[in-house]
Design a protein around this motif. Sequence first.
Motif, mmCIF file in Angstrom:
data_model
loop_
_atom_site.group_PDB
_atom_site.id
_atom_site.type_symbol
_atom_site.label_atom_id
_atom_site.label_comp_id
_atom_site.label_asym_id
_atom_site.label_seq_id
_atom_site.Cartn_x
_atom_site.Cartn_y
_atom_site.Cartn_z
ATOM 1 N N GLU A 137 47.255 38.830 42.789
ATOM 2 C CA GLU A 137 45.891 39.303 42.521
ATOM 3 C C GLU A 137 45.804 39.888 41.115
ATOM 4 N N PHE A 138 46.814 40.650 40.737
ATOM 5 C CA PHE A 138 46.821 41.203 39.381
ATOM 6 C C PHE A 138 46.831 40.096 38.345
ATOM 7 N N LEU A 139 47.678 39.105 38.532
ATOM 8 C CA LEU A 139 47.782 38.029 37.551
ATOM 9 C C LEU A 139 46.476 37.235 37.463
ATOM 10 N N ASP A 140 45.798 37.030 38.580
ATOM 11 C CA ASP A 140 44.505 36.351 38.553
ATOM 12 C C ASP A 140 43.500 37.146 37.726
ATOM 13 N N ARG A 141 43.455 38.450 37.951
ATOM 14 C CA ARG A 141 42.508 39.294 37.213
ATOM 15 C C ARG A 141 42.900 39.373 35.743
ATOM 16 N N LEU A 142 44.191 39.489 35.480
ATOM 17 C CA LEU A 142 44.652 39.558 34.096
ATOM 18 C C LEU A 142 44.302 38.285 33.340
#
Length: 267
Positions: free
Chosen positions: A20-25
């Motif tokens: 999820e973090f990587l998607d948002r980043l």
Amino acid sequence: MTRVACWQPEWVTSRSHRDEFLDRLARIAAGAADGGATLLITPEMSATGYHLGRTRTAELAEPADGALADGVRAIAERTGVAIVYGWPESTGEGIYNSVQLVDADGTVAARYRKTHLYGQVDRSVFVPGEQLVVQARIGSLTVGLVVCYDVEFPETVRAHALAGTDLLVVPTALVRPWEIVARTLLPARAFESQLFVAYVNWYSSGPEGYCGLSAVAGPDGRRRADAAGIVGETLLFADLDHAALETARLATTYLLDRRPDLYGAAR
């Protein structure tokens, strides 16, 4: 001229999953690139969240070359934007509160481990880093890394100034009622050591209490970007002119006028 982007995310307790973090980043980095930035700065523990406790932090900890790093490197390479991100770094010595700078070509340019641990919040979870000045070259600027509480020690910032840091990057997780750090101490640190300081925080309206107030201050003490008055998530942009460093250092000669021979142990 170097344009930097500062991502102030809104804290949500469920945001601790790597994917999820990587998607948002990836979305934020694309926005930073569209805005002309060459460097994207994110808050302290941006990949996992902060104040998670020892057990949860240990579950989310990864080595510096783990899957999280691979994901960030791919995003940097795809967007052409260098990225500073934070995460709990697992090592044989324990868990460090770390930040990593990935260059625009996907190369890990620098890694810093928080040296000044804040109270039991940090000491019950992390071991302290032992290298005070960590730098990398991004474009025309020498970029230095510290984390949150580190910047509240003038010795830390002065050490960076004396080592040639132009932009000091400070991922943070500042909570209320300590807004004075962002409002007063940040521009003072930039002014007294004649460098740019980028202070990038979380925001929360909930019990976590993250106060936002992300900002970039220049070597003259003036803000180049400021999230004061912004409620919630935002992406700030600031243009940093290397010539402003020389102008400030000629106008206020703190670095030249030091008397380290008199400071003794305070040097």
